[in-house]
Write a protein that holds these residues in place. Structure first.
Motif, PDB file in Angstrom:
ATOM      1  N   LEU A  73      39.341  53.857  42.050  1.00 49.43           N
ATOM      2  CA  LEU A  73      40.019  55.157  42.018  1.00 49.43           C
ATOM      3  C   LEU A  73      40.310  55.714  43.404  1.00 49.43           C
ATOM      4  CD1 LEU A  73      37.820  56.845  39.259  1.00 49.43           C
ATOM      5  CD2 LEU A  73      40.097  55.841  38.971  1.00 49.43           C
ATOM      6  N   SER A  74      39.775  55.082  44.437  1.00 53.07           N
ATOM      7  CA  SER A  74      39.885  55.652  45.780  1.00 53.07           C
ATOM      8  C   SER A  74      41.204  55.269  46.434  1.00 53.07           C
ATOM      9  CB  SER A  74      38.717  55.180  46.651  1.00 53.07           C
ATOM     10  OG  SER A  74      38.887  53.826  47.005  1.00 53.07           O
ATOM     11  N   SER A  75      41.403  55.780  47.634  1.00 57.20           N
ATOM     12  CA  SER A  75      42.631  55.514  48.383  1.00 57.20           C
ATOM     13  C   SER A  75      42.458  54.388  49.391  1.00 57.20           C
ATOM     14  CB  SER A  75      43.077  56.789  49.115  1.00 57.20           C
ATOM     15  OG  SER A  75      42.047  57.242  49.985  1.00 57.20           O
ATOM     16  N   SER A  76      41.333  53.689  49.352  1.00 56.82           N
ATOM     17  CA  SER A  76      41.109  52.563  50.255  1.00 56.82           C
ATOM     18  C   SER A  76      40.447  51.425  49.481  1.00 56.82           C
ATOM     19  CB  SER A  76      40.229  52.973  51.442  1.00 56.82           C
ATOM     20  OG  SER A  76      38.980  53.461  50.994  1.00 56.82           O
ATOM     21  N   GLU A  77      40.566  50.221  50.025  1.00 54.87           N
ATOM     22  CA  GLU A  77      39.993  49.048  49.351  1.00 54.87           C
ATOM     23  C   GLU A  77      38.479  49.155  49.291  1.00 54.87           C
ATOM     24  OE1 GLU A  77      41.503  44.828  49.847  1.00 54.87           O
ATOM     25  OE2 GLU A  77      39.601  44.675  50.953  1.00 54.87           O
ATOM     26  N   VAL A  78      37.912  48.636  48.212  1.00 54.53           N
ATOM     27  CA  VAL A  78      36.464  48.597  48.056  1.00 54.53           C
ATOM     28  C   VAL A  78      36.083  47.178  47.673  1.00 54.53           C
ATOM     29  CG1 VAL A  78      36.489  49.204  45.600  1.00 54.53           C
ATOM     30  CG2 VAL A  78      34.487  49.749  46.976  1.00 54.53           C
ATOM     31  N   VAL A  79      34.911  46.750  48.087  1.00 55.83           N
ATOM     32  CA  VAL A  79      34.388  45.445  47.692  1.00 55.83           C
ATOM     33  C   VAL A  79      33.292  45.688  46.662  1.00 55.83           C
ATOM     34  CG1 VAL A  79      33.191  43.356  48.426  1.00 55.83           C
ATOM     35  CG2 VAL A  79      34.934  44.381  49.902  1.00 55.83           C
ATOM     36  N   ILE A  80      33.510  45.185  45.442  1.00 54.86           N
ATOM     37  CA  ILE A  80      32.493  45.346  44.408  1.00 54.86           C
ATOM     38  C   ILE A  80      31.592  44.120  44.415  1.00 54.86           C
ATOM     39  CG2 ILE A  80      33.977  46.815  42.996  1.00 54.86           C
ATOM     40  CD1 ILE A  80      34.357  44.424  41.114  1.00 54.86           C
ATOM     41  N   ARG A  81      30.321  44.350  44.142  1.00 49.82           N
ATOM     42  CA  ARG A  81      29.346  43.267  44.049  1.00 49.82           C
ATOM     43  C   ARG A  81      28.861  43.205  42.604  1.00 49.82           C
ATOM     44  NH1 ARG A  81      27.992  46.155  48.560  1.00 49.82           N
ATOM     45  NH2 ARG A  81      26.140  47.079  47.611  1.00 49.82           N
ATOM     46  N   LYS A  82      28.826  42.022  42.057  1.00 47.12           N
ATOM     47  CA  LYS A  82      28.462  41.890  40.642  1.00 47.12           C
ATOM     48  C   LYS A  82      27.520  40.708  40.452  1.00 47.12           C
ATOM     49  CE  LYS A  82      32.887  39.519  39.844  1.00 47.12           C
ATOM     50  NZ  LYS A  82      33.385  39.618  41.237  1.00 47.12           N
ATOM     51  N   ARG A  83      26.585  40.872  39.534  1.00 50.43           N
ATOM     52  CA  ARG A  83      25.727  39.773  39.127  1.00 50.43           C
ATOM     53  C   ARG A  83      25.428  39.936  37.642  1.00 50.43           C
ATOM     54  NH1 ARG A  83      19.706  40.846  41.753  1.00 50.43           N
ATOM     55  NH2 ARG A  83      19.408  42.963  40.957  1.00 50.43           N
ATOM     56  N   PHE A  84      24.922  38.874  37.038  1.00 48.91           N
ATOM     57  CA  PHE A  84      24.839  38.824  35.590  1.00 48.91           C
ATOM     58  C   PHE A  84      23.437  38.396  35.158  1.00 48.91           C
ATOM     59  CE2 PHE A  84      29.088  38.198  37.036  1.00 48.91           C
ATOM     60  CZ  PHE A  84      29.842  39.022  36.223  1.00 48.91           C
TER      61      PHE A  84
END
Length: 340
Positions: free
Chosen positions: A68-79
């Motif tokens: 939703l932001s105005s800049s790139e974000v790096v998401i981290r995910k694990r399962f």
């Protein structure tokens, strides 16, 4: 199929809405010592066992994530997989995905299986844990249908869409990263050479480099070489470590090779820069400094072990490689340093 529908509707509320925060402004930034965490239930694949654990059927999960932001974000995910009979399932490594401003991505059942190490058609159940420094919009879409025999096309009998809100979770961020991977300093190794060596061995520091090899561009690194001066290609590698929540990592490289640096790779991916690969028609310039190879890398890194690989072609006589490599990052330092 009404039992499946009731089960999906009843459970999905707990899967996501039980984690909800009070409504806040979109795209908030978490404090430096915390992240927004979204724990999303997933159920994927055919369930064929009449054991009372799950209703027989085909289950699908699609997790939609929007920045939703105005800049790139790096998401981290694990399962985290769950197992029946109160057994703890496996926890996957952490995977990172850049997400540009305003864009969305989908984490489907095949993605979940790939990350969690589950065979393509096997049943998988558990939680997806998604972390971000900025608030996200996360929606889970659950569909289910009757069990189908192999080869039959699944049909949908019920569908549910749930909004998943994150919680702020305190984290211990990795310290700032300031390290070097210079040849002759870090643990560079030779993984193949023209003599046909099959076992990696430590690259040797050249105590007295030929006068034609640049020393001005070498310092503070040192020239290294393999065990042979035969014609052909010698491949050098060095490993470095990044912690899971690394951020703003940059690797600056300057290198020379005799006779020619033919390829540079980061984590098996080819990278190019100024004079990289080095020109084939001016071999003296490739080691006296005239064709200094340079590049700066800001992408292509992974949490854990990273590998930088440099290939050098020798046309005969002395051969070697010198690399000045500086590694920087706002976060990312592993215990014990980057070079290994």
């Amino acid at each position: 199929m009404r039992s499946i529908a009731r089960w999906i509707r009843r459970s999905a509320v707990a899967w996501c809405l039980g984690l909800a925060l009070a409504p806040e402004a979109a795209a908030q930034v978490a404090p430096r010592d915390s992240v927004f965490r979204y724990n999303v239930k997933f159920v994927c694949g055919p369930y064929r066992e009449a054991n009372g654990v799950m209703a027989l059927g085909q289950y699908f999960t699609a997790i939609n994530v929007r920045n939703l932001s105005s800049s790139e974000v790096v998401i981290r995910k694990r399962f985290a997989r769950s197992e029946p009979l109160e057994r703890a399932g496996q926890l996957s490594p952490t995977f990172r995905s850049p997400l540009p401003a305003g864009r969305a991505l989908n984490i489907g059942c095949q993605d979940i299986r790939d990350h969690a190490g589950v065979p393509p058609t096997a049943f998988a159940e558990g939680f997806a844990e998604i972390d971000s420094e900025r608030q996200l919009e996360v929606t889970a879409v659950y569909t289910a249908g009757p069990w189908q025999r192999p080869g039959q096309t699944p049909s949908v009998s019920t569908m549910d869409v749930e909004d998943c809100r994150g919680v702020r979770v305190a984290v211990q961020p990795c310290p700032a990263l300031r390290d070097s991977l210079h040849t002759g300093v870090a643990n560079w190794r030779v993984v193949s050479d023209p003599a046909g060596s099959t076992q990696p061995y430590a690259a040797q520091v050249v105590a007295q480099p030929p006068s034609s090899w640049s020393q001005t561009h070498a310092a503070p690194a040192r020239w290294v070489t393999g065990h042979t001066e035969s014609t052909g290609v010698t491949v050098y590698e060095v490993d470095f470590c990044l912690c899971e929540d690394f951020a703003d990592v940059r690797l600056d490289l300057a290198m020379l090779g005799d006779n020619q640096i033919t390829e540079v790779r980061l984590n098996t991916n080819p990278v190019t820069g100024t004079n990289l690969p080095q020109p084939a028609g001016n071999p003296a310039g490739n080691f006296n400094g005239a064709n200094l190879g340079t590049l700066s890398l800001t992408t292509g890194f992974v949490a854990g072990t990273n590998t930088l690989r440099v290939s050098v072609r020798n046309a005969g006589g002395a051969t070697g490689l010198v690399v000045n490599a500086r590694l920087r990052g706002r976060r990312g330092a592993c215990p014990g340093g980057a070079g290994s």
